[in-house]
Design an enzyme around this catalytic site. Structure first.
Site, PDB file in Angstrom:
ATOM      1  N   GLY A  40       0.837  -1.205   0.000  1.00  0.00           N
ATOM      2  CA  GLY A  40       0.000   0.000   0.000  1.00  0.00           C
ATOM      3  C   GLY A  40       0.866   1.247   0.000  1.00  0.00           C
ATOM      4  N   ALA A  44      -0.470   6.350   4.413  1.00  0.00           N
ATOM      5  CA  ALA A  44       0.192   5.558   5.449  1.00  0.00           C
ATOM      6  C   ALA A  44       1.377   4.797   4.865  1.00  0.00           C
ATOM      7  CB  ALA A  44      -0.812   4.598   6.089  1.00  0.00           C
ATOM      8  N   GLY A  45       1.153   4.077   3.777  1.00  0.00           N
ATOM      9  CA  GLY A  45       2.215   3.258   3.203  1.00  0.00           C
ATOM     10  C   GLY A  45       3.274   4.089   2.512  1.00  0.00           C
ATOM     11  N   HIS A 266     -20.779   9.021   6.821  1.00  0.00           N
ATOM     12  CA  HIS A 266     -20.517  10.459   6.688  1.00  0.00           C
ATOM     13  C   HIS A 266     -21.818  11.183   6.328  1.00  0.00           C
ATOM     14  CE1 HIS A 266     -18.718  14.201   5.515  1.00  0.00           C
ATOM     15  NE2 HIS A 266     -17.511  13.755   5.804  1.00  0.00           N
ATOM     16  N   ARG A 337     -19.797  13.373  13.096  1.00  0.00           N
ATOM     17  CA  ARG A 337     -20.462  12.764  11.936  1.00  0.00           C
ATOM     18  C   ARG A 337     -21.563  11.776  12.309  1.00  0.00           C
ATOM     19  NH1 ARG A 337     -14.999  11.875   8.321  1.00  0.00           N
ATOM     20  NH2 ARG A 337     -14.665  14.097   8.060  1.00  0.00           N
TER      21      ARG A 337
HETATM   22  C1  LIG Z   1     -14.004  11.020  -0.366  1.00  0.00           C
HETATM   23  C2  LIG Z   1     -13.164  10.934   0.866  1.00  0.00           C
HETATM   24  C3  LIG Z   1     -12.737  12.083   1.515  1.00  0.00           C
HETATM   25  C4  LIG Z   1     -11.959  12.022   2.658  1.00  0.00           C
HETATM   26  N1  LIG Z   1     -11.562  13.172   3.258  1.00  0.00           N
HETATM   27  C5  LIG Z   1     -10.779  13.116   4.355  1.00  0.00           C
HETATM   28  C6  LIG Z   1     -10.321  14.311   4.973  1.00  0.00           C
HETATM   29  O1  LIG Z   1     -10.611  15.416   4.536  1.00  0.00           O
HETATM   30  N2  LIG Z   1      -9.531  14.187   6.068  1.00  0.00           N
HETATM   31  C7  LIG Z   1      -9.169  12.986   6.590  1.00  0.00           C
HETATM   32  O2  LIG Z   1      -8.441  12.946   7.578  1.00  0.00           O
HETATM   33  N3  LIG Z   1      -9.579  11.839   5.992  1.00  0.00           N
HETATM   34  C8  LIG Z   1     -10.366  11.872   4.897  1.00  0.00           C
HETATM   35  N4  LIG Z   1     -10.779  10.705   4.314  1.00  0.00           N
HETATM   36  C9  LIG Z   1     -10.277   9.418   4.817  1.00  0.00           C
HETATM   37  C10 LIG Z   1      -8.847   9.204   4.314  1.00  0.00           C
HETATM   38  O3  LIG Z   1      -8.731   9.663   2.995  1.00  0.00           O
HETATM   39  C11 LIG Z   1      -8.424   7.749   4.332  1.00  0.00           C
HETATM   40  O4  LIG Z   1      -8.748   7.161   5.557  1.00  0.00           O
HETATM   41  C12 LIG Z   1      -6.916   7.629   4.145  1.00  0.00           C
HETATM   42  O5  LIG Z   1      -6.517   8.346   3.013  1.00  0.00           O
HETATM   43  C13 LIG Z   1      -6.485   6.191   4.043  1.00  0.00           C
HETATM   44  O6  LIG Z   1      -5.117   6.168   3.766  1.00  0.00           O
HETATM   45  P1  LIG Z   1      -4.322   4.814   3.750  1.00  0.00           P
HETATM   46  O7  LIG Z   1      -2.916   5.140   3.364  1.00  0.00           O
HETATM   47  O8  LIG Z   1      -4.531   4.079   5.019  1.00  0.00           O
HETATM   48  O9  LIG Z   1      -5.012   3.946   2.609  1.00  0.00           O
HETATM   49  P2  LIG Z   1      -5.283   4.241   1.050  1.00  0.00           P
HETATM   50  O10 LIG Z   1      -5.006   5.627   0.645  1.00  0.00           O
HETATM   51  O11 LIG Z   1      -6.624   3.663   0.763  1.00  0.00           O
HETATM   52  O12 LIG Z   1      -4.198   3.372   0.337  1.00  0.00           O
HETATM   53  C14 LIG Z   1      -4.296   1.980   0.243  1.00  0.00           C
HETATM   54  C15 LIG Z   1      -3.118   1.490  -0.542  1.00  0.00           C
HETATM   55  O13 LIG Z   1      -3.053   0.084  -0.440  1.00  0.00           O
HETATM   56  C16 LIG Z   1      -2.905  -0.486  -1.719  1.00  0.00           C
HETATM   57  N5  LIG Z   1      -3.484  -1.830  -1.621  1.00  0.00           N
HETATM   58  C17 LIG Z   1      -4.652  -2.197  -1.048  1.00  0.00           C
HETATM   59  N6  LIG Z   1      -4.792  -3.519  -1.116  1.00  0.00           N
HETATM   60  C18 LIG Z   1      -3.687  -3.999  -1.723  1.00  0.00           C
HETATM   61  C19 LIG Z   1      -3.243  -5.283  -2.084  1.00  0.00           C
HETATM   62  N7  LIG Z   1      -3.954  -6.370  -1.802  1.00  0.00           N
HETATM   63  N8  LIG Z   1      -2.061  -5.399  -2.745  1.00  0.00           N
HETATM   64  C20 LIG Z   1      -1.322  -4.301  -3.033  1.00  0.00           C
HETATM   65  N9  LIG Z   1      -1.679  -3.055  -2.700  1.00  0.00           N
HETATM   66  C21 LIG Z   1      -2.852  -2.920  -2.061  1.00  0.00           C
HETATM   67  C22 LIG Z   1      -3.570   0.457  -2.666  1.00  0.00           C
HETATM   68  O14 LIG Z   1      -3.059   0.279  -3.951  1.00  0.00           O
HETATM   69  C23 LIG Z   1      -3.158   1.795  -2.025  1.00  0.00           C
HETATM   70  O15 LIG Z   1      -1.874   2.128  -2.450  1.00  0.00           O
HETATM   71  C24 LIG Z   1     -11.577  10.762   3.176  1.00  0.00           C
HETATM   72  C25 LIG Z   1     -12.007   9.596   2.537  1.00  0.00           C
HETATM   73  C26 LIG Z   1     -12.807   9.694   1.413  1.00  0.00           C
HETATM   74  C27 LIG Z   1     -13.319   8.431   0.802  1.00  0.00           C
END
Ligand SMILES: Cc1cc2nc3c(=O)[nH]c(=O)nc-3n(C[C@H](O)[C@H](O)[C@H](O)COP(=O)(O)OP(=O)(O)OC[C@H]3O[C@@H](n4cnc5c(N)ncnc54)[C@H](O)[C@@H]3O)c2cc1C
Length: 670
Positions: A40, A44-45, A266, A337
């Protein structure tokens, strides 16, 4: 296995510092001999991969998109919290900690949340240094706005594109390391299994989504940063690709899954327009800073609006029910929310909804436009400006704050939100549950870590706005890079992990067999048919409000869907090619099993807390009448589920939550 959260000793505000001071370190020369897999590359990743590589570890990073820049994090609009007190409105690390614990309805760990608040300020500095273009005030200082559930302005933002800009920052940090060869990037690769050797996570099996090639990858530790699983509901604000597969495979290999039923709904999404949709669009929570939420006071007016006989702008002020301001005078439109979502559903269920299906309330900017217009007229020293001039100037201010969101709304709904109130309705948005991790972010599988939305750790039963980005980046830039050292310090003599072992053989064979099975069923229904059915059961029975009977029924129905899926799904194409139906099939199969676990978790939790509303558990009297009723005596725990071969038979482990620094209070926003 008993759960040990490994929370460090010492006073709350010193735990993290003391831990960092005493945690094992890996010497820089040894880091060159240690490999880490990061699955990912969202916030985070991406942040973790860049930081680990910068520290000297060899990183292999995986994502299923064609570039890390397209991770779902890009969708985040509103902003990211940090306790910097730039507004001088009394903010502090303690207040951010307190708001987050309270907002999560006291279902998260004090120590983790305090650390999150503590490092929040560093995140902003880090991102500014990377060039993230946060909004600034006239004098050049970073600007802030407020989000639901808090009384201070601590949300940093980049117009309505905060996630995208932060992701570009993380991506540029990653790119530097990719160029140096310290990160080997595997785009368009999907992790399909975790490899565990002698009880430790030692690698993954991935499929190249373009060629279909299945490959083995080994490392001394595996970090899962694979995002959330809101797509279990089919309709959600998540990116279409978001799924649970990586987390679920780790779960099946021994990682406990925590609080799966904690889903955030939300309140400000564009209502669905029919059955054909596959995604819902979020209007950022930041809009609640200026928008007022209302429905008609009288049912006949709501009916006339629904039938197109009356326009919202024609309804007199006294005929409107600003129900959040009425019910929650202290927080008004900025209640958290879960509170805003439930209140909207309650009004719509009672017959006051304003779109044709009765599933929408208004978010109205008329008052803000007038207020900003008057303010501007005063600043410009205009005498007797006309109503039109005031309106125009007010609209300009609103446009500068939320222009891209308004444009998006107009494109989707075909109505001008500057002239007529927006329609909004709650939708599934974020999953607070995820893989159980200890204070070091390690799962119950040694050497397997989980960060960002993929873990369960910081948000309890409800996530406050702007706190997911904060957590993802805190984990990636400032927590994991330290805590992983404790584990890796024991790995310096291990040497490269071989991939020609029985454990890798077994995992790869299992992946290939599953793919072959999916392709040979050759049934009569496409994958989406099952996903939609799953989503409907989840929304109706495991969604905004739940009861024991519905949850039991949901488990049976989902089990039925699972059986039908594995006997009647049709997956066209081949395994050795680009095949999105095959990708989807694997993901939906995992989502079905997860859905059953979510219902089971919700069934066990016989209390209402945060975004989780149990119909049997409602305050029946007093000031909080009708609000969610939490039961601290019996449910002040994290539920961590162990896989036993079937989600219905999952075994529950409880991590009791200990609160030494905050008093558990009734959450009141009145
Ligand atoms: C429309 C929207 C608006 C938002 N607005 C806000 C905001 O204003 N403020 C806030 O704090 N939060 C907000 N959020 C929440 C926030 O965006 C997410 O919780 C956060 O970005 C998640 O980040 P992440 O790095 O954990 O995961 P993600 O950004 O979802 O990344 C997941 C990664 O894992 C990879 N991956 C997944 N499964 C696999 C697999 N099996 N093999 C290989 N790669 C894989 C994907 O390719 C991707 O790179 C919002 C969410 C949405 C949907």
């Amino acid at each position: 296995m008993s759960l040990d959260a490994k929370i460090p000793e010492g006073p709350l505000d010193q735990k993290w510092t003391l831990h960092k001071n005493t945690i094992d370190l890996v010497n820089p020369a040894n880091k060159r001999h240690i490999d880490v897999i990061v699955v990912g590359t969202g916030l985070a990743g991406g942040a973790a991969a860049a930081s680990l590589a910068e520290m000297g570890y060899n990183v292999s990073a995986f994502c299923y998109q064609d570039s890390p820049r397209r991770a779902h994090s890009i969708a985040a609009q509103g902003g990211i919290n940090a306790a910097k007190n730039y507004q001088n409105d009394g903010d502090s690390v303690y207040r951010l900690f307190y708001d987050t614990i309270k907002g999560g309805d006291y279902r998260s760990r004090e120590a983790n949340v305090y650390r999150l608040a503590e490092v929040s300020a560093n995140i902003i500095d880090q991102c500014v240094a990377q060039g993230v273009p946060f909004a600034r005030e006239y004098g050049g200082l970073l600007d802030n706005r407020s989000f639901g559930g808090v009384l201070v302005s601590r949300t940093f933002y980049a117009k309505g594109q905060t996630g995208q800009q932060l992701l570009l920052g993380a991506y540029s940090a990653m790119s530097r390391q990719i160029a140096k060869g310290k990160i080997k990037m595997y785009n368009r690769h999907e992790m399909l299994d975790l490899v565990v050797v002698d009880g430790k996570a030692r690698g993954i099996i991935a499929r190249n989504l373009v060629t279909g090639e299945v490959s083995r990858h080994s490392a001394h530790a595996v970090v899962l940063a694979s995002g959330g699983y809101g797509n279990v509901f089919f309709l959600s604000t998540n990116a279409m690709g978001s799924n649970v597969t990586a987390a679920w495979k780790a779960h099946k290999k021994g990682a406990y899954f925590a609080n799966p039923c904690f889903t955030q709904i939300h309140p400000t999404c564009i209502p669905r327009s029919g059955d054909h949709q596959s995604k819902l669009t979020l209007m950022s929570e930041s809009l609640r800073n200026d928008g007022r939420i209302w429905v008609p006071k009288k049912k006949e007016d709501a009916e006339a609006i629904r039938e197109g006989r009356l326009k919202p702008t024609e309804l007199a002020e006294e005929d409107r029910d600003y129900y959040l301001e009425r019910r929650y005078p202290a927080f008004g439109n900025l209640v958290p929310r879960d509170v805003a979502s439930r209140a909207a559903k309650e009004r719509c269920d009672a017959g006051y909804g304003v779109n044709p299906t009765g599933e929408a309330v208004y978010l109205d900017f008329a008052a803000a436009i007038e207020r900003y217009g008057n303010e501007k007229a005063t600043v410009l020293g205009l005498d007797n400006p006309s109503k039109e001039e005031i309106r125009r100037m007010g609209e300009e201010v609103i446009e500068s704050k939320y222009g891209n969101l308004f444009q998006m709304y107009e494109k989707i709904v075909d109505e001008n939100p500057y002239k007529t109130p927006m329609m909004i309705y709650p939708a599934v948005h974020y999953t607070m549950g995820g893989i159980w991790v200890d204070y070091n972010l390690m799962t119950t599988i040694p050497g397997c870590y989980a960060t960002g939305e993929a873990n369960f750790s910081d948000h309890g039963a409800n996530r406050l706005g702007a706190s997911a980005l904060m957590q993802g980046l805190a984990d990636g830039y400032f927590v994991l890079p330290y805590t992983i050292g404790e584990y890796l310090a024991d790995e310096i003599r291990t040497g490269p992990i071989p991939i020609d072992t029985a454990e890798f053989d077994e995992a790869e064979n299992a992946v290939n067999e599953r793919i072959a099975k999916l392709l040979t069923i050759n049934g009569s229904k496409p994958v989406d048919y099952f996903h939609k059915r799953l989503g409907l059961v989840m929304w109706n029975e495991v969604g905004m409000s739940r009861n024991a009977e519905g949850l039991s029924r949901a488990m049976d129905e989902m089990n039925q869907i699972k059986e039908e899926f594995w006997s009647d799904v049709k997956v066209p194409g081949t395994a050795d090619s680009f095949n999105q139906e095959l990708e989807k099939a694997g993901r939906v199969a995992d989502l079905i099993e997860l859905g059953i676990l979510m219902a089971k978790d919700a069934l066990v939790r016989e209390e209402s807390c945060g975004g989780h509303f149990r119909e049997e558990s409602v305050e029946t009297s007093g000031e909080q009448e009708g609000e969610a009723k939490r039961d601290d005596e019996n449910f002040k725990f994290v539920s961590a589920w162990e896989w036993t071969g079937d989600s219905r038979e999952a075994q529950l482990h409880k991590e009791d939550l200990v609160f030494e620094n905050v008093e558990l209070k009734q959450r009141s926003y009145k």
